[in-house]
Design an enzyme around this catalytic site. Sequence first.
Site, PDB file in Angstrom:
ATOM      1  N   HIS A 160       3.746  12.548  -4.189  1.00 50.93           N
ATOM      2  CA  HIS A 160       3.840  12.993  -5.449  1.00 50.93           C
ATOM      3  C   HIS A 160       5.161  14.186  -5.674  1.00 50.93           C
ATOM      4  O   HIS A 160       5.576  14.737  -6.636  1.00 50.93           O
ATOM      5  CB  HIS A 160       2.608  13.365  -6.414  1.00 50.93           C
ATOM      6  CG  HIS A 160       1.635  12.434  -6.180  1.00 50.93           C
ATOM      7  ND1 HIS A 160       1.945  11.367  -7.063  1.00 50.93           N
ATOM      8  CD2 HIS A 160       0.129  12.452  -6.042  1.00 50.93           C
ATOM      9  CE1 HIS A 160       0.745  10.562  -6.995  1.00 50.93           C
ATOM     10  NE2 HIS A 160      -0.001  11.303  -6.305  1.00 50.93           N
ATOM     11  N   ASP A 196      -0.554   3.645  -1.433  1.00 54.11           N
ATOM     12  CA  ASP A 196      -1.545   4.702  -2.177  1.00 54.11           C
ATOM     13  C   ASP A 196      -1.931   4.026  -3.490  1.00 54.11           C
ATOM     14  O   ASP A 196      -0.948   3.464  -4.028  1.00 54.11           O
ATOM     15  CB  ASP A 196      -1.094   6.183  -2.036  1.00 54.11           C
ATOM     16  CG  ASP A 196      -2.046   7.117  -2.617  1.00 54.11           C
ATOM     17  OD1 ASP A 196      -2.415   8.009  -1.883  1.00 54.11           O
ATOM     18  OD2 ASP A 196      -2.107   7.101  -3.897  1.00 54.11           O
ATOM     19  N   HIS A 198      -2.144   5.738  -5.926  1.00 50.96           N
ATOM     20  CA  HIS A 198      -1.237   6.338  -7.222  1.00 50.96           C
ATOM     21  C   HIS A 198       0.283   6.236  -6.717  1.00 50.96           C
ATOM     22  O   HIS A 198       0.609   6.012  -5.854  1.00 50.96           O
ATOM     23  CB  HIS A 198      -1.607   7.874  -7.193  1.00 50.96           C
ATOM     24  CG  HIS A 198      -3.013   8.216  -7.464  1.00 50.96           C
ATOM     25  ND1 HIS A 198      -3.839   8.632  -6.419  1.00 50.96           N
ATOM     26  CD2 HIS A 198      -3.745   8.475  -8.697  1.00 50.96           C
ATOM     27  CE1 HIS A 198      -4.970   8.795  -6.721  1.00 50.96           C
ATOM     28  NE2 HIS A 198      -5.018   8.760  -8.300  1.00 50.96           N
TER      29      HIS A 198
END
Length: 343
Positions: A160, A196, A198
């Site tokens: 992220h 992942d 996300h």
Amino acid sequence: MKTVFSPRHLGHSNQLELVAGAIVPAFEKPSRAQYIHDRIIDVGLGPIIGPDEYDLSSASRVHRQDYLDFLPTVYPRWKEAGRDGTALPFTWPTRGLRGDVVPEFIDGALGYYSFDAGIGFVEGTWDAVKSSHDVALTAANLVKGGERTAYALCRPPGHHAGAGFMGGYCYINNAAVAAQWFLDQGASRIAILDVDYHHGNGTQEIFYRRKDVQVINFHADPMQEYPYFLGHADEKGEGEGEGFNLNYPMRWGTTWESWSAALEDGCRKLVDYGPDVVIVSLGVDTFEKDPISKFKLKTEDFPKIGERIRKLGLPTLFVQEGGYAVAEIGVNAVGVLQGFENA
Ligand code: OKP
Ligand code: ZN
């Protein structure tokens, strides 16, 4: 397969996060890495070695220098302000506010350099972040040295984190730094396969205008799920990078059947690209019992991910990202690696 791991991640503990209106202990906690570590030993996956120290030169080619300079100063500045506990941001320069001036006081600076409130700092955070970066590069060096594969047991995770911001438990983008490092060492093309739950918004942002890194993400639809503001199917890269970013958003409730069909499609596009190295951003929060996720993969599915990646026939670096069902994280993450080894 060799694993690279550092106990320095343990200093990054007792962070808090805001969940459903309450401040609670963060889901991204030290036991995650310890369970994976112990599972590697239990199944005899291979040796576990410590990281070498790397400087931040490859990191500074994917992150902004002012951002990298900021990270080690956070906790000292927090203490200087007379505080202890967890440093967390709480205000951000959204539309209509100035995003071009870094506030002097730590609360403002934290907001400037982040995109969410899930990004705590305690005393040992910077040291853990640096160790996670070193773990990724040490494992990358094993692959460069001729190992078929290596596993970077990174904690905290990285996908992220963008060029100039942190969020989603991520500070330095370990997979992106490793990709840049391979290029700096002479590779021509790198593919990043992000499995992942996300969307890896940071990795996407970093390489969005580049064609030397193909970024492929399989993740929960941002219309329903964090990080909400990136990860749609129509984001394909820009300029020179057009066509080198691929998103496979999937709805809550997705099972192996449709998830694996997306993986298959992404793997074919990866083969067409012809990378020198594959970097897998390995999150196992697609698991049906994950406490913060809504996909339905089962423990028996994770080795099949490893098997498919093995069939790509390319040098492969696994970099740990998410996974929050701690009792099962070791079995699931190591399951992917065993699937790769045994294919
Ligand atoms: C990290 B990785 C506020 C933050 C919301 C953030 C999830 C980050 C997941 N509680 N949750 O991709 O597994
Ligand atoms: Zn995740």
